[in-house]
Write a protein that holds these residues in place. Structure first.
Motif, PDB file in Angstrom:
ATOM      1  N   ALA A 262      -2.359   9.769  -3.557  1.00 46.16           N
ATOM      2  CA  ALA A 262      -1.222  10.621  -3.173  1.00 46.16           C
ATOM      3  C   ALA A 262      -0.581  11.289  -4.383  1.00 46.16           C
ATOM      4  CB  ALA A 262      -0.181   9.792  -2.439  1.00 46.16           C
ATOM      5  N   LYS A 263      -0.977  10.843  -5.576  1.00 44.53           N
ATOM      6  CA  LYS A 263      -0.383  11.337  -6.829  1.00 44.53           C
ATOM      7  C   LYS A 263       1.129  11.134  -6.836  1.00 44.53           C
ATOM      8  CE  LYS A 263      -4.006  14.628  -7.998  1.00 44.53           C
ATOM      9  NZ  LYS A 263      -4.688  13.820  -8.918  1.00 44.53           N
ATOM     10  N   LEU A 264       1.514   9.896  -6.447  1.00 48.28           N
ATOM     11  CA  LEU A 264       2.922   9.518  -6.415  1.00 48.28           C
ATOM     12  C   LEU A 264       3.119   8.211  -7.175  1.00 48.28           C
ATOM     13  CD1 LEU A 264       3.796  10.169  -2.662  1.00 48.28           C
ATOM     14  CD2 LEU A 264       4.483  11.571  -4.621  1.00 48.28           C
ATOM     15  N   ALA A 265       4.305   8.082  -7.786  1.00 48.57           N
ATOM     16  CA  ALA A 265       4.694   6.852  -8.476  1.00 48.57           C
ATOM     17  C   ALA A 265       5.978   6.346  -7.837  1.00 48.57           C
ATOM     18  CB  ALA A 265       4.899   7.131  -9.953  1.00 48.57           C
TER      19      ALA A 265
ATOM     20  N   VAL B 200       0.862  -1.185   0.000  1.00 46.47           N
ATOM     21  CA  VAL B 200       0.000   0.000   0.000  1.00 46.47           C
ATOM     22  C   VAL B 200       0.895   1.230   0.000  1.00 46.47           C
ATOM     23  CG1 VAL B 200      -1.936  -1.105   1.204  1.00 46.47           C
ATOM     24  CG2 VAL B 200      -0.164   0.063   2.522  1.00 46.47           C
ATOM     25  N   CYS B 201       0.325   2.361  -0.337  1.00 42.84           N
ATOM     26  CA  CYS B 201       1.067   3.617  -0.325  1.00 42.84           C
ATOM     27  C   CYS B 201       1.470   3.931   1.117  1.00 42.84           C
ATOM     28  CB  CYS B 201       0.196   4.729  -0.884  1.00 42.84           C
ATOM     29  SG  CYS B 201       0.949   6.365  -0.768  1.00 42.84           S
ATOM     30  N   PRO B 202       2.748   4.208   1.358  1.00 45.11           N
ATOM     31  CA  PRO B 202       3.170   4.522   2.728  1.00 45.11           C
ATOM     32  C   PRO B 202       2.586   5.832   3.250  1.00 45.11           C
ATOM     33  CG  PRO B 202       5.023   4.697   1.212  1.00 45.11           C
ATOM     34  CD  PRO B 202       3.872   4.173   0.428  1.00 45.11           C
ATOM     35  N   LEU B 203       2.156   6.700   2.357  1.00 44.14           N
ATOM     36  CA  LEU B 203       1.595   7.988   2.761  1.00 44.14           C
ATOM     37  C   LEU B 203       0.099   7.873   3.080  1.00 44.14           C
ATOM     38  CD1 LEU B 203       2.197  11.046   3.086  1.00 44.14           C
ATOM     39  CD2 LEU B 203       1.579  11.299   0.687  1.00 44.14           C
ATOM     40  N   THR B 204      -0.665   7.261   2.175  1.00 40.06           N
ATOM     41  CA  THR B 204      -2.122   7.232   2.322  1.00 40.06           C
ATOM     42  C   THR B 204      -2.675   5.884   2.786  1.00 40.06           C
ATOM     43  OG1 THR B 204      -2.465   6.525   0.042  1.00 40.06           O
ATOM     44  CG2 THR B 204      -2.350   8.921   0.455  1.00 40.06           C
ATOM     45  N   LYS B 205      -1.859   4.829   2.694  1.00 39.09           N
ATOM     46  CA  LYS B 205      -2.263   3.453   3.013  1.00 39.09           C
ATOM     47  C   LYS B 205      -3.291   2.908   2.026  1.00 39.09           C
ATOM     48  CE  LYS B 205       0.260   3.716   6.703  1.00 39.09           C
ATOM     49  NZ  LYS B 205       1.560   4.180   6.366  1.00 39.09           N
ATOM     50  N   ASP B 206      -3.437   3.560   0.873  1.00 38.04           N
ATOM     51  CA  ASP B 206      -4.347   3.091  -0.172  1.00 38.04           C
ATOM     52  C   ASP B 206      -3.642   2.086  -1.067  1.00 38.04           C
ATOM     53  OD1 ASP B 206      -6.483   4.637   0.651  1.00 38.04           O
ATOM     54  OD2 ASP B 206      -5.991   6.303  -0.682  1.00 38.04           O
TER      55      ASP B 206
ATOM     56  N   ILE C  49       8.806   7.609   0.185  1.00 34.32           N
ATOM     57  CA  ILE C  49       8.193   8.821  -0.353  1.00 34.32           C
ATOM     58  C   ILE C  49       9.255   9.701  -1.007  1.00 34.32           C
ATOM     59  CG2 ILE C  49       6.931  10.923   0.259  1.00 34.32           C
ATOM     60  CD1 ILE C  49       5.615   9.182   2.520  1.00 34.32           C
ATOM     61  N   SER C  50      10.443   9.722  -0.428  1.00 33.18           N
ATOM     62  CA  SER C  50      11.522  10.554  -0.972  1.00 33.18           C
ATOM     63  C   SER C  50      12.002  10.065  -2.344  1.00 33.18           C
ATOM     64  CB  SER C  50      12.704  10.597   0.000  1.00 33.18           C
ATOM     65  OG  SER C  50      13.216   9.292   0.210  1.00 33.18           O
ATOM     66  N   GLU C  51      11.730   8.803  -2.679  1.00 30.57           N
ATOM     67  CA  GLU C  51      12.138   8.250  -3.978  1.00 30.57           C
ATOM     68  C   GLU C  51      11.009   8.308  -5.010  1.00 30.57           C
ATOM     69  OE1 GLU C  51      15.188   6.769  -4.994  1.00 30.57           O
ATOM     70  OE2 GLU C  51      15.939   7.720  -3.176  1.00 30.57           O
TER      71      GLU C  51
END
Length: 62
Positions: free
Chosen positions: A39-42, A17-23, A54-56
């Motif tokens: 989170a709009k992150l890849a 899951v996304c470490p930021l949103t847990k989605d 998240i930093s990567e």
């Protein structure tokens, strides 16, 4: 097979899951990334290993 394309175990994808949103994440095979829509992150996948920092992560533009 293109060197940039990584194979990821489908069972692993079900657990991550996304470490930021847990989605949940979706897998972009062409870019070898795990996508968090909320989170709009890849998150990149390097040598078959998801880099869940998240930093990567790459920001996804609208």
């Amino acid at each position: 097979m293109d060197e940039k394309v990584s194979n990821v175990d489908p069972k692993l994808l079900d657990l991550l899951v996304c470490p930021l949103t847990k989605d949940r994440l979706s897998y972009n095979r062409e870019r070898s990334e795990l996508i968090s829509e909320s989170a709009k992150l890849a998150y990149p996948i390097r040598d078959g290993v998801p880099i869940m920092l998240i930093s990567e992560a790459r920001r996804i533009e609208d």
